[in-house]
Design a protein around this motif. Structure first.
Motif, short mmCIF file in Angstrom:
data_model
loop_
_atom_site.label_atom_id
_atom_site.label_comp_id
_atom_site.label_asym_id
_atom_site.label_seq_id
_atom_site.Cartn_x
_atom_site.Cartn_y
_atom_site.Cartn_z
N ILE A 182 -0.37 19.92 13.55
CA ILE A 182 0.23 19.04 12.54
C ILE A 182 1.02 19.91 11.57
N ILE A 183 2.05 19.32 10.98
CA ILE A 183 2.89 20.02 10.01
C ILE A 183 2.71 19.39 8.63
N ILE A 184 2.54 20.24 7.64
CA ILE A 184 2.48 19.83 6.24
C ILE A 184 3.69 20.43 5.54
N SER A 185 4.58 19.58 5.05
CA SER A 185 5.83 20.06 4.44
C SER A 185 6.24 19.10 3.33
N PRO A 186 5.57 19.16 2.20
CA PRO A 186 5.86 18.24 1.10
C PRO A 186 7.18 18.55 0.41
N ALA A 187 7.57 17.70 -0.50
CA ALA A 187 8.81 17.85 -1.24
C ALA A 187 8.81 19.13 -2.07
N PHE A 188 9.99 19.67 -2.33
CA PHE A 188 10.12 20.92 -3.07
C PHE A 188 9.63 20.81 -4.51
N ASN A 189 9.59 19.60 -5.06
CA ASN A 189 9.14 19.40 -6.44
C ASN A 189 7.67 18.97 -6.51
N ARG A 210 0.83 -1.20 0.00
CA ARG A 210 0.00 0.00 0.00
C ARG A 210 0.86 1.25 0.00
N LYS A 211 0.41 2.29 -0.72
CA LYS A 211 1.15 3.53 -0.80
C LYS A 211 0.51 4.60 0.08
N VAL A 212 1.37 5.41 0.68
CA VAL A 212 0.95 6.54 1.50
C VAL A 212 1.63 7.79 0.94
N PHE A 213 0.85 8.84 0.74
CA PHE A 213 1.43 10.09 0.25
C PHE A 213 2.14 10.80 1.39
N ASP A 214 3.42 11.06 1.22
CA ASP A 214 4.23 11.67 2.26
C ASP A 214 4.13 13.19 2.16
N ALA A 215 3.15 13.75 2.85
CA ALA A 215 2.89 15.19 2.77
C ALA A 215 3.72 16.00 3.76
N SER A 216 4.60 15.33 4.50
CA SER A 216 5.44 16.05 5.44
C SER A 216 6.93 15.76 5.25
N GLY A 217 7.27 14.86 4.32
CA GLY A 217 8.67 14.50 4.14
C GLY A 217 9.27 13.94 5.40
N GLY A 218 8.50 13.12 6.14
CA GLY A 218 8.92 12.71 7.48
C GLY A 218 8.82 13.93 8.38
N ILE A 270 26.23 32.32 13.78
CA ILE A 270 26.37 30.87 13.62
C ILE A 270 25.01 30.32 13.21
N GLN A 271 25.03 29.36 12.32
CA GLN A 271 23.78 28.79 11.79
C GLN A 271 23.88 27.28 11.75
N THR A 272 22.85 26.58 12.20
CA THR A 272 22.80 25.13 12.05
C THR A 272 21.84 24.76 10.94
N ILE A 273 22.18 23.71 10.20
CA ILE A 273 21.36 23.21 9.10
C ILE A 273 21.26 21.70 9.21
N GLY A 274 20.26 21.12 8.58
CA GLY A 274 20.11 19.68 8.69
C GLY A 274 19.16 19.09 7.68
N LYS A 275 18.00 18.73 8.11
CA LYS A 275 17.05 17.88 7.41
C LYS A 275 17.05 18.02 5.89
N GLY A 276 16.77 19.22 5.39
CA GLY A 276 16.73 19.42 3.95
C GLY A 276 18.08 19.46 3.29
N LEU A 277 19.16 19.43 4.07
CA LEU A 277 20.50 19.45 3.49
C LEU A 277 20.74 18.22 2.63
N ALA A 333 9.88 16.99 7.88
CA ALA A 333 10.33 18.04 6.95
C ALA A 333 11.73 17.73 6.42
N VAL A 334 11.98 16.46 6.15
CA VAL A 334 13.29 16.01 5.66
C VAL A 334 13.30 15.85 4.14
N GLY A 335 12.29 15.14 3.62
CA GLY A 335 12.30 14.75 2.21
C GLY A 335 12.04 15.92 1.28
N CYS A 336 13.08 16.56 0.81
CA CYS A 336 12.92 17.78 0.02
C CYS A 336 12.87 17.53 -1.49
#
Length: 469
Positions: free
Chosen positions: A438-445, A52-60, A289-296, A62-65
């Motif tokens: 809830i957070i909605i953060s789909p892929a950039f594309n 079964r497929k699930v639409f990933d509307a949050s990228g986990g 100073i800046q920290t970055i992560g998930k979408g990197l 906010a990771v899956g960019c």
């Protein structure tokens, strides 16, 4: 209030449940929960064990960019692993690490000078805190008193002890308070939904928050503070809450007044998620100073990082030139390869423009679909980073009781066959303990038709959930 309980038939269709027959060997987040078997992913869809497929509307989280199953990134990682899978950074560097750090530094238009690559956002925040302290030690022996940090209530900066200590997420801190360093104090978040007074305009709200920060410097001793730490757009702890215009200029002025650094945590909101590669580009300020992560790295490898400004790096270069910090797997070649390829794809495919366009559509359609819902208190965000905060009473904006676990239950229901959508739950958005979002953060594309489907499905999910409670 009794929430909808997922039936065993629904659980069999792919929703986790609390009845397990065979114990897992994994120390899961919840030892009494049957987690969904994830076997694959393609584009914006996750594939479960039963196909079964699930639409990933949050990228986990906010990771899956760029979505899942990208062969170009997989090939880049594979090539690097075959070339050299590990680098002992006490002696060596790799071209892929040099290239990634050069790309990141250049992306800041000269405002940042060096990049430091680690494997998680928590590690990045630990490094940022230590870098801030060492900056002052290298700056002058007289700055040795700077041992304190100021952050904000209802903030989250990571789960390791140092990162947890500088955050203000009450639930995640509670069991470990005796272990956390005590040299951190907190001020109010900039949250216009919960924080602005009746009739208060943005300028007055900003002035009030800036004064609160200034007062905190004075209370703890302005010459004892290393840095003020904040997320430009608060992610997990508040649910995509942006600051009001002028806020970060005001707090930066307070930091400059007392010689303290400004640290931006962009682990969740950065690297394009809000429409610009760095969220601070929209705030009119540049952090020290800046920290970055998930979408990197988009989830293709564990990778995160720290960017240090010229102000900070120049002091270290003139001093010892040694950052007294290190990890066995820092600058990991495979992680760097994934991150560099993901960032190339974002640039070459002009995905930031799509984030802006699809983000505007998502914002408008969410407001149209759910803005008047009696249990939706606030819809907020920027780019492709949107939060929906639920309330028990729209007149008073009172949150639901903590034990109702509303956000988690909404997300669980979304995973069922009827909806087939994954969104991200969060709590504490009202007062640090109560408050569901809830957070909605789909892929950039993400495409326009997918945005329309997300909004319609989330709208149906929210309507059905609250009608059944």
């Amino acid at each position: 209030m009794v929430l909808r309980q997922l039936e065993p038939t629904q659980a069999g269709n792919g929703v986790g449940n609390k009845t397990t027959t065979e114990k897992s060997a994994v120390l899961h987040r919840d030892l009494g929960y049957d987690f969904l078997p994830l076997t694959g992913g393609s584009g914006s869809h996750l594939v479960l064990g039963n196909g079964r497929k699930v639409f990933d509307a949050s990228g986990g989280a906010a990771v899956g960019c760029i979505g899942w199953g990208n062969e170009r990134v997989a090939r880049a990682v594979t090539r690097q692993i075959l070339a050299i899978p590990y680098c002992s950074t006490i002696f060596y560097t790799t071209k892929v690490q040099e290239d990634l750090c050069r790309y990141l530094v250049d992306s800041t238009s000269g405002n940042m000078s060096r990049a430091y690559i680690v494997n998680s956002g928590s590690e990045a925040m630990e490094a940022a805190v230590k870098l801030a302290r060492q900056y002052f030690l290298e700056l002058s022996p007289a700055e040795d008193k700077r041992t304190r940090f100021i952050s904000r209530r209802q903030s989250y900066h990571g789960i390791t002890l140092g990162a947890l200590a500088v955050g203000g997420h009450d639930y995640r801190r509670a069991k470990f308070e005796p272990l956390l360093m005590k040299n951190v104090s907190r001020v109010s978040p900039c949250n216009s939904f919960r924080g602005k007074r009746a009739g208060e305009i943005d300028e007055d709200y900003v002035a009030r928050l800036a004064k609160e920060l200034d007062d905190e410097f004075q209370a703890v001793g302005p010459d004892t503070v290393c840095a003020f730490i904040a997320e430009p757009i608060v992610g997990a702890a508040l649910g995509c809450v942006p600051s009001v215009p002028g806020y970060f200029k005001a707090v930066q002025a307070v930091c400059r007044k007392y010689g303290a650094l400004l640290i931006f945590d962009e682990v969740m909101c950065g690297m394009g998620r809000t429409g610009t590669l760095h969220a601070w580009e929209q705030e009119g300020v540049v952090p020290d100073i800046q920290t970055i992560g998930k979408g990197l790295g988009g989830g293709y490898q564990p990778v995160a990082g720290v960017l240090a400004s010229r102000r900070v790096v120049d002091v270290l270069e003139r001093g010892s030139s040694v950052f007294v910090h290190g990890h066995t797997y820092q600058g990991h070649p495979a992680g760097c390869a994934a991150a560099l390829e993901v960032q190339k794809i974002i640039r070459e495919q002009n995905l930031l423009a799509n984030v802006q366009a699809m983000g505007a559509l998502l914002s408008r359609r969410l407001q149209e679909r759910l803005g008047d819902h009696p249990n939706v208190g606030n819809i907020r965000g920027r780019g492709l980073f949107w939060g929906i905060e639920f309330v028990a009473d729209k007149q008073t904006m009172d949150p639901f009781p903590v034990d109702d676990h509303v956000a988690l239950a909404v997300c669980e229901l979304g995973l069922s066959v009827e909806y087939g959508i994954s969104v991200y739950p969060g709590t504490g958005s009202a007062d640090g303990i109560r408050g569901d979002h809830i957070i909605i953060s789909p892929a950039f594309n993400v495409r326009k038709d997918e945005i329309e489907w997300i909004v319609e499905t989330v709208g149906r999910l929210v309507n059905d959930f609250f009608q059944a409670t």
